[in-house]
Design an enzyme around this catalytic site. Structure first.
Site, PDB file in Angstrom:
ATOM      1  N   GLY A   5       0.836  -1.197   0.000  1.00  0.00           N
ATOM      2  CA  GLY A   5       0.000   0.000   0.000  1.00  0.00           C
ATOM      3  C   GLY A   5       0.867   1.241   0.000  1.00  0.00           C
TER       4      GLY A   5
ATOM      5  N   SER B 215       5.497   4.583   0.402  1.00  0.00           N
ATOM      6  CA  SER B 215       4.963   3.281   0.021  1.00  0.00           C
ATOM      7  C   SER B 215       5.452   2.195   0.974  1.00  0.00           C
ATOM      8  CB  SER B 215       5.400   2.942  -1.409  1.00  0.00           C
ATOM      9  OG  SER B 215       4.910   3.916  -2.324  1.00  0.00           O
TER      10      SER B 215
ATOM     11  N   LYS C  87       8.491   0.448   5.044  1.00  0.00           N
ATOM     12  CA  LYS C  87       7.963   1.698   4.492  1.00  0.00           C
ATOM     13  C   LYS C  87       9.115   2.572   4.021  1.00  0.00           C
ATOM     14  CE  LYS C  87       4.415   3.992   6.166  1.00  0.00           C
ATOM     15  NZ  LYS C  87       3.585   4.363   5.015  1.00  0.00           N
TER      16      LYS C  87
ATOM     17  N   ASP D 270      -3.051  11.668  10.182  1.00  0.00           N
ATOM     18  CA  ASP D 270      -3.478  10.993   8.949  1.00  0.00           C
ATOM     19  C   ASP D 270      -4.304   9.751   9.279  1.00  0.00           C
ATOM     20  OD1 ASP D 270      -3.754  10.623   6.239  1.00  0.00           O
ATOM     21  OD2 ASP D 270      -1.852   9.563   5.994  1.00  0.00           O
TER      22      ASP D 270
END
Length: 827
Positions: free
Chosen positions: A511, A517, A532, A627
């Site tokens: 994802g 990413s 990540k 977020d």
């Protein structure tokens, strides 16, 4: 008379009758009243009539050897005391002490002395008559009344003399006629009801202070806001579902009081011996008092909590420790969480008037990442060496610091020292003076300037040695990373090539989001991780490692655990534990997947709230996620939710918001204050969480556009149905669930979601309050429809949203204008 100790032997009947004839005890079983010819002693108690909520009698807290007369909750399984009479004069034998009415006053007398000594009295200037009675009411008030032929007059009541507990109906304020204040004063500790160091008092400025020793105030509630019906610095009061608050200010008095909407709820405010004022409610399901909020929010904000030479840390269970070279003055008090006595030196300093300075053997130990003590003396001395020399030549000097070109020294006891976590940017370096024998050789600092100069060569050699050790440790950690033999809770420093190999050159993408990413990887020990790649990094190497180290120390069952990191030049990567059930959006929005059942959705909502509560309220430094969205809620093998990407907002800086607003699926979760440019608080996360809750309910994205250009905005429909009190909320849930949902939980979730997305952040609940609502601890009222949602008018017949301007009531037909307006509202 009801006995609290069934093990007491029963005297023969003849002796019992003789005792009753000779004594003035005639209180019947379960009585709530003491008359003028009666007394209470031993294990005799009063029980409030009406509901039996409270009991009064002699009690002994914990393992204390002292007894007090007090009031406690009768239906609560955990001993909880609401009021104490003889705080300053306890008794050792309750069988020889009596509570009775004497000359129109309530008194406690000690019958073991002759004549009897009065330990406590109501001290009325105009005492009542011989017909006076004292009664325990079911609200916890103990009242002394004078009864005439046709009237009853209240002479005294415990509500006017609260101790550490603020019950509903009690006034905590100022009598302007007598200039006297009601105070809440803490116990000394959990086993000592004597007045402690901390008191809550109303000020003439209509705000409350918490005082230490009634001399220094270290917390204020802020002034009372009559419009918002809260104190300005206690926003938790705004969204409450238990209490009705009121503030009264007139020519005679000024006070604050409260009542409980649901009288079946047992609730209390206390001035705790921890130095915090706390709001608690009894939770019968867990048999414990549930903390609603506490002020100050951080325990280490309490003034002089740890006493002299104590150091406070939010990362330890006991909060207080002794500084190096010191030990507890009273271990027994520390075992009761009473740290106020502080610490004493293990070894006395060698400095003294009869010893020349060049013969003194005192040294300094370096303490890093500290909040410096209170009351420093600033001196115009250049350099650390000069600052140390000044302190060393002053026998009263106990510590020094040299920060930003300023030399500060401290004389006498050190107070309010705090230890921050490793890498905390607020941390300073404190040099603590100790006897040479208490400073380990590795930590020795010479007591003279010559010693510092002489030790510079050794220090240089130590730097080289340290570099060799660190290089070896780095090599070992790299090897540990390859073999994945890290210890639980540690962070590994991975090499970029190691992670490139683990992820097969970053080939399997899991994802992506505003921070970068994520790729699936397998380490050498076959453990699966999520890697990540951070994008748009603007921080330097040192700051990045510091922040990552802070994130790595945070662990909670509802937070994804960080296992390691990579930092090589511009390449910055984070290595997380792998979540086999992927992210929440995969299960909510994918039509090809089996839908999550209602119970699972509700538990995911609750677990997510718990994780955010930990970030906002329990961490050493408050962490704002910035977020929150389904993509950042990951699910483990048991579908336990874990919040991902926490702490990255601080890594990236505020500029990352420009990235977020361009990312698909994120714009609809951003709180309105992001656009206004004001400072972001935890309430921005609350807003995002609320928007996400709507998607929990509907099983689809909040904002969807049909082929004809019409915008379907689910939160407006849900808020409208909720505000109108419609009973068809079941129609809101994901149709794939076929109406299989708990209605109470559905209503609760809808109400919480609407409260969370209120336009003004002060109107939104904290995440801690959200947890309590979802747990069913407190009820939640129907919220107003936020203005941002009212801008949309939902056409139920056509099942679409029509946008209205302020100057026109006609719907906008232009698809482009509709899209733009929708985006600006849902940002």
């Amino acid at each position: 008379m009801e006995s609290r100790n069934d093990s007491w032997s029963r005297p023969p009947l003849l002796l019992l009758l003789l005792f009753c004839l000779c004594a003035n005890v005639s209180i019947s079983l379960g009585s709530d009243t003491i008359s003028a010819n009666e007394s209470l002693s031993g294990n005799q108690t009063l029980v409030s009539s009406g509901g039996g909520n409270f009991r009064l009698g002699f009690f002994r807290p914990g393992n204390s050897s002292f007894y007090y007369v007090g009031i406690w909750y009768n239906k609560v399984s955990v001993p909880t005391f609401a009021w104490v009479a003889n705080r300053e004069a306890p008794v050792t034998d309750p069988s020889t002490a009596q509570l009775k009415i004497l000359d129109g006053n309530l008194v406690i007398v000690n019958g073991s002395s002759s004549p009897q000594s009065t330990l406590w009295s109501t001290n009325l200037s105009s005492p009542g008559s011989s017909s006076a009675q004292a009664m325990l009411l079911d609200n916890g008030n103990f009242v002394l009344r004078s009864h005439g032929s046709n009237t009853s007059r209240t002479l005294w009541q415990s509500f006017d003399h609260p101790t550490n507990t603020w019950l509903p109906g009690v006034k905590i304020g100022i009598n302007k006629r007598t200039n006297r204040s009601q105070l809440l004063t803490s116990w000394k500790n959990q086993e000592d009801a004597a007045p402690g160091l901390f008191s809550l008092q109303l000020q003439p400025s209509s705000e409350y202070y918490i005082y230490w020793n009634m001399s220094e105030h270290f917390w204020t509630s802020g002034t009372w806001d009559p419009q918002g019906r809260l104190f300005s610095l206690v926003p938790e009061m705004r969204l409450n579902y238990i209490y009705n608050f009121s503030f009264v200010d007139n020519e005679n008095e000024s006070y604050f009081t409260y009542s409980v909407y649901n009288t079946s709820i047992l609730s209390r405010f206390i001035m705790d011996f921890s130095g915090q004022v706390k709001q608690l409610s009894w939770l019968e399901t867990t048999k414990q008092w549930n903390l609603f909020w506490s002020m100050p929010r951080q325990q280490c904000e309490v003034y002089r909590l740890c006493g002299p030479f104590g150091v406070c840390s939010e990362t330890t269970d006991n909060f207080c420790q002794c500084l190096q070279g010191f030990t507890q003055k009273s271990p027994s008090e520390w075992n009761l969480s009473d740290w106020s006595g502080g610490c004493r030196r293990v070894t006395n300093l060698s400095c003294g008037p009869n010893k020349p300075a060049n013969l003194r053997n005192d040294r300094f130990v370096e303490l890093t990442y500290m909040k410096l003590p209170e009351n420093p003396q600033s001196l115009g001395v250049e350099g650390t060496v000069g600052c140390q020399a000044v302190c060393l030549n002053n026998c009263s000097c106990t510590a020094y610091a040299y920060e930003d070109g300023t030399c500060s020294i401290w004389t006498g006891d050190l107070y309010n020292v705090q230890k921050y976590g490793q890498g905390n940017s607020n941390g300073k370096t404190l040099y603590l003076r100790l006897a040479a024998s208490d400073v380990p050789e590795s930590g020795n600092k010479s007591g003279t300037s010559a010693g510092i100069i002489a030790g510079s060569a050794t220090a240089a050699a130590a730097v080289v040695l340290l570099a060799i050790v660190l290089f070896g440790a780095w090599r070992w950690r790299r090897a540990a990373g390859r073999s994945s033999t890290s210890q639980e809770g540690s962070l590994l420093a991975f090499g970029y090539r190691d992670l490139q190999t683990a992820t097969r050159n970053f080939s399997e993408k899991l994802g992506g989001g505003g921070f970068g990413s994520v790729f699936k990887g397998t380490l050498a020990d076959s453990s699966i991780v999520a890697v990540k790649q951070l994008e748009g990094m603007s921080q330097g190497e040192k700051q990045f490692r510091t922040e990552v180290s802070t994130i790595g120390t945070i662990q909670h069952v509802n937070l994804v655990r960080l296992r390691g990191f990579c930092s090589e030049g511009t390449r910055k990567l984070l290595v997380y534990e792998y979540m086999p059930n992927r992210s929440l959006d995969f299960h909510l929005f994918s039509p090809s997947n089996a839908p999550l059942d209602w119970g699972t959705r509700y538990q995911i909502a609750l677990g997510t709230a718990r994780g955010l509560t930990y970030l906002h309220e329990k961490c050493r430094d408050c962490i704002i996620h910035c977020d929150i969205k389904p993509e950042n809620i990951l699910l483990d093998a048991e579908f336990c939710p874990k919040v991902a990407d926490f702490g990255l907002a601080k890594l990236m800086g505020r500029e990352f918001s420009r990235v977020l607003t361009t990312m698909r699926g994120t714009r609809g979760y951003l709180a309105p204050e992001w656009i206004s440019g004001v400072a972001i608080t935890t309430k921005a996360d609350v807003y995002s969480y609320g928007m996400m809750l709507f998607e929990f309910i509907s099983g689809r994205r909040n904002s969807q556009q049909s082929e004809d250009g019409r915008v379907h905005f689910f939160p407006t429909l849900a808020a409208k149905k909720l505000a109108e009190g419609k009973d068809d909320l079941i129609e809101l849930i994901d149709p794939r669930l076929e109406r299989a949902a708990d209605m109470d939980e559905l209503v609760r979730l809808c109400r919480v979601a609407c409260w969370c997305v209120q336009d003004e952040e002060k109107d939104r609940p904290s995440m801690g309050q959200v947890v309590q609502i979802l747990e069913g601890v407190v009820d939640v009222t129907t919220p107003p429809i936020p203005r941002s949602l009212q801008v949309f008018s939902y056409d139920e017949n056509q099942e679409h949203i029509v946008f209205f301007t302020e100057s026109s009531s006609s719907g906008l037909s232009s698809n482009s204008r509709s899209n733009t307006s929708t985006n600006s509202i849902t940002q």
